[in-house]
Design a protein around this motif. Sequence first.
Motif, short mmCIF file in Angstrom:
data_model
loop_
_atom_site.label_atom_id
_atom_site.label_comp_id
_atom_site.label_asym_id
_atom_site.label_seq_id
_atom_site.Cartn_x
_atom_site.Cartn_y
_atom_site.Cartn_z
N ARG A 1 6.09 1.91 5.13
CA ARG A 1 7.59 1.70 5.62
C ARG A 1 7.81 1.43 6.98
NH1 ARG A 1 10.49 5.61 4.11
NH2 ARG A 1 8.76 6.58 2.60
N ARG B 1 -12.57 4.79 14.34
CA ARG B 1 -13.39 4.43 15.50
C ARG B 1 -12.23 5.07 16.24
NH1 ARG B 1 -14.61 -2.01 15.35
NH2 ARG B 1 -12.97 -2.55 16.20
N THR B 2 -11.18 4.78 16.64
CA THR B 2 -10.29 4.73 18.09
C THR B 2 -9.01 5.58 17.75
OG1 THR B 2 -10.99 3.10 18.57
CG2 THR B 2 -9.10 4.09 20.08
N PRO C 1 -13.06 -6.72 8.44
CA PRO C 1 -14.77 -7.17 9.48
C PRO C 1 -15.24 -6.85 8.60
CG PRO C 1 -13.71 -5.05 9.64
CD PRO C 1 -13.01 -5.60 8.38
N GLN D 1 -0.55 5.27 7.94
CA GLN D 1 0.37 5.65 6.50
C GLN D 1 -0.22 5.49 5.55
OE1 GLN D 1 3.43 2.40 6.94
NE2 GLN D 1 4.59 2.88 8.34
N GLY E 1 -6.78 -4.04 9.66
CA GLY E 1 -5.74 -4.92 10.83
C GLY E 1 -5.73 -6.46 10.10
N PHE E 2 -5.27 -7.57 11.42
CA PHE E 2 -4.94 -8.39 11.45
C PHE E 2 -5.85 -9.45 12.66
CE2 PHE E 2 -1.90 -5.75 8.99
CZ PHE E 2 -1.68 -6.55 7.96
N TRP F 1 -4.72 -5.70 19.15
CA TRP F 1 -4.27 -7.33 18.58
C TRP F 1 -2.94 -7.94 19.55
CZ3 TRP F 1 0.71 -7.94 17.48
CH2 TRP F 1 1.99 -7.57 16.80
N LYS G 1 -1.67 -0.12 23.28
CA LYS G 1 -2.31 -0.52 21.81
C LYS G 1 -0.67 0.23 21.23
CE LYS G 1 -6.28 0.36 19.15
NZ LYS G 1 -8.00 0.17 18.80
N ARG G 2 -0.10 -0.71 19.59
CA ARG G 2 0.54 -0.23 19.41
C ARG G 2 0.30 1.09 18.48
NH1 ARG G 2 4.51 -0.17 15.40
NH2 ARG G 2 5.53 -1.70 15.36
N ALA H 1 -8.08 -0.62 5.76
CA ALA H 1 -6.81 -0.56 6.67
C ALA H 1 -7.39 -1.61 8.12
CB ALA H 1 -5.98 0.54 7.13
N THR I 1 -7.04 3.10 11.71
CA THR I 1 -6.73 4.52 11.43
C THR I 1 -4.87 3.81 12.63
OG1 THR I 1 -7.93 5.02 13.62
CG2 THR I 1 -7.32 6.33 11.63
N GLY I 2 -4.74 2.55 12.01
CA GLY I 2 -4.37 1.57 12.25
C GLY I 2 -2.54 2.42 12.49
N ALA I 3 -1.48 1.41 12.63
CA ALA I 3 -0.19 1.36 11.97
C ALA I 3 -0.52 2.13 10.13
CB ALA I 3 0.86 0.87 12.36
N SER I 4 -1.08 0.94 10.05
CA SER I 4 -1.42 1.23 7.91
C SER I 4 -2.29 2.04 7.43
CB SER I 4 -2.11 -0.37 7.49
OG SER I 4 -1.47 -1.53 8.51
N TYR J 1 1.26 -1.38 0.36
CA TYR J 1 0.38 0.22 -0.11
C TYR J 1 1.09 1.10 -0.47
CZ TYR J 1 0.52 0.20 4.86
OH TYR J 1 1.82 -0.18 6.52
O1 N01 Z 1 -3.98 -3.34 11.73
P1 N01 Z 1 -4.85 -2.06 14.08
P2 N01 Z 1 -2.91 -2.37 11.30
N1 N01 Z 1 -14.78 -0.90 11.48
O2 N01 Z 1 -5.15 -3.62 13.83
C1 N01 Z 1 -9.97 -0.23 13.05
C2 N01 Z 1 1.93 -4.21 11.68
N2 N01 Z 1 2.95 -2.28 11.13
O3 N01 Z 1 -3.23 -2.96 9.73
O4 N01 Z 1 -8.53 1.08 17.12
C3 N01 Z 1 -14.28 -0.04 11.60
O5 N01 Z 1 -3.66 -1.77 14.28
C4 N01 Z 1 -9.82 -0.39 14.09
O6 N01 Z 1 -10.13 0.69 15.13
P3 N01 Z 1 -9.73 0.25 16.68
C5 N01 Z 1 2.12 -3.37 13.28
O7 N01 Z 1 2.41 -3.71 14.16
C6 N01 Z 1 3.56 -2.14 11.12
O8 N01 Z 1 -3.12 -0.95 11.42
O9 N01 Z 1 -9.49 -1.09 16.62
N3 N01 Z 1 -12.49 0.17 12.26
C7 N01 Z 1 -7.72 -0.04 13.89
O10 N01 Z 1 -7.95 1.69 14.23
C8 N01 Z 1 0.83 -3.32 13.77
O11 N01 Z 1 0.51 -2.77 14.65
C9 N01 Z 1 4.06 -0.88 10.51
O12 N01 Z 1 -11.52 1.05 17.03
C10 N01 Z 1 -12.17 -1.15 12.32
C11 N01 Z 1 -7.93 -0.43 12.05
O13 N01 Z 1 -9.15 -0.92 11.87
C12 N01 Z 1 0.68 -4.37 13.04
O14 N01 Z 1 1.24 -4.19 11.89
C13 N01 Z 1 3.01 -0.37 9.82
C14 N01 Z 1 -13.72 -1.95 12.42
C15 N01 Z 1 -6.47 -1.62 12.28
O15 N01 Z 1 -5.45 -1.48 13.07
C16 N01 Z 1 -1.56 -4.07 12.68
O16 N01 Z 1 -1.54 -2.70 12.51
C17 N01 Z 1 1.65 -1.09 8.98
C18 N01 Z 1 -14.10 -1.97 12.18
N4 N01 Z 1 -14.87 -3.09 11.64
C19 N01 Z 1 1.54 -2.33 10.06
N5 N01 Z 1 -12.24 -2.93 12.49
C20 N01 Z 1 4.72 -0.39 10.50
O17 N01 Z 1 4.89 0.69 10.57
C21 N01 Z 1 -11.03 -2.60 12.36
N6 N01 Z 1 -11.05 -1.38 12.57
C22 N01 Z 1 6.12 -0.94 10.78
#
Ligand code: N01
Length: 545
Positions: A62, A214-215, A156, A197, A391-392, A504, A339-340, A389, A191-194, A58
């Motif tokens: 990075r 959401r958060t 989801p 970015q 997550g996993f 996670w 949380k990360r 975005a 709005t997690g790490a992915s 994506y």
């Molecule tokens: O995943 P996440 P990620 N409706 O689980 C939201 C690594 N990583 O891919 O916070 C709406 O963190 C969820 O909302 P909430 C790194 O270890 C590293 O971003 O649960 N929203 C959240 O905002 C990281 O921790 C890099 O309320 C929904 C988002 O989706 C891990 O991978 C870069 C939902 C998920 O965030 C995962 O990161 C990228 C729903 N039903 C990743 N369900 C580096 O920089 C979930 N969400 C190295």
Amino acid sequence: MVAVTQNGICPPGEVDVVIVGAGFGGIYLLHKLRKIGYSVQAFESAGGLGGVWRRNAYPGARVDTNVPYYEFAVDEIWKDWYWKETYPGRDELCDYFDYIDTKWDLSKDIKFNTTVVSAHFDPDQNKWTVRTDAGDCIKTRFFLPCTGVASKIYVPHMKGLETFRGPSFHTARWPEAGVDIEGKRVGVIGTGASGVQVIQEMGPYVKQLTVFQRTANMALPMGQQKLSKADQDREKPNYPQQHAFVKKSKKGFPIVGRDKKTAEDSPQERKEFWETLWQKQGFHPWTGNYKDLVYDQDANDEFYLFWRDKVTQRITRTNDPDLIENLAPRKPPHPFGVKRTSLEQNYYEIYNQDNVELVNIKKNPIIEITPTGVTTAEKTYELDVLVLATGFDAVTGGLCLMDIRGIDNASLKDKWEKGTSTYLGIATSGFPNMLMMYGPHSPGAFAVGPTLNEVQGDWIISCMQHMDRKNFARVDVSRAAETHWSKHVNTLVNSSLFPKANGWWVGGNIPGKPREALSYIGGLEQYRKTIDQCCENGYEGFVFT
Ligand code: N01
């Protein structure tokens, strides 16, 4: 030794070792094991080396560990390799993996675009039979899953998602060839790490960016810098020491935490200390902080206010009165750092642009995805592209995607359905000769990836060599040792503030997944001591036959 690859398909052959995954963990084991004479076949579901880095194509992906720490501490690799930035991007990381391939000639023993679907243990032969979605069937003495923490994506359930007509991708399934986003109306859910970015990268190029949050993410400034060859040549003499430092470090990161509790400093000293951390950028305000940051709610609350003050200064938009409160709420949704946290570059400034809109879906929930956009309780957002975005199903998800069956045909998925149990994050009882890299209950989320892979990889290899020296056919784990370790890992997490977030790290992001510790938070130094001691005590807790 049996050659198993023939016209791209493995005949029912046999090798000493099957490795699942060609990320840092898988290729480290492949290289080292081949060197000492084991026959190895690796399988990788992506089209090239790099694990998560190949998959997460994506825009803006990075790494968030700075040079020279996110790389193998192996002389023949780092000496001639030069990075372009202190926090390298995904494409550069893929180049790095291709470079390693030229040095170590790995690809000849990896079957790409091939997913392992099952691995069944035969107790009479003490061998695993591994099958893939490409029809391969191969027997092996050792089965080494190196599936990382983020190999099973989470999408989801959202009403109507499959009806969306435009391009729609999970960040970890973004096409390598890219998606045309320029001038488009793009929606990002998560709005997690992915999410952070992809949002900061796309903001300047798209016509309209709608972020469904959401958060709020408590992101920290990355401090990205360009790196020249001369910069790196100057620093390279220090690399061996720097690499060794992380391997021996308490926390598994190139940052030393403050050996004091927050209240041991006066308010003025705290402020000055936090300012110093902030100037250093990167993860310093997280891993370099007071030792009670993730244990004491009052200490955490105070630092949260410091963080909030810093980021809100950057949110200057005046035509969205809720923006500051949505991005950095007065009352934190969870403690800081449990949380990360993400490293961002221009994340907060992006929201000052008129083409970027933040939708707080806790207040204004998504009702459904339509063929042309997203409908929330208040409004419909018309979109051309939708980015998930989300997550996993982390840590255990990638392992349980495979039908892994051990003694008595028992399934790993069933074993862990109500709670994960491992010994040292490397093995789990009833699944002999299966040794995991980056497994649940290892410090996977709390150590630099390549470093932990080297630590665990060397340990796994010495355990295998021990078996060969002693003529053992099977290694399993005692239930008592496994119960003790799993309890210890959970006790550590339960004594901290980590369970207060739904991330996670504690299985909290997947509906129905057990809430439990998935990573060891005792630090890399302690983890190393524990696994080394286990080895010195004759692999205490392991059962060899
Ligand atoms: O995943 P996440 P990620 N409706 O689980 C939201 C690594 N990583 O891919 O916070 C709406 O963190 C969820 O909302 P909430 C790194 O270890 C590293 O971003 O649960 N929203 C959240 O905002 C990281 O921790 C890099 O309320 C929904 C988002 O989706 C891990 O991978 C870069 C939902 C998920 O965030 C995962 O990161 C990228 C729903 N039903 C990743 N369900 C580096 O920089 C979930 N969400 C190295």
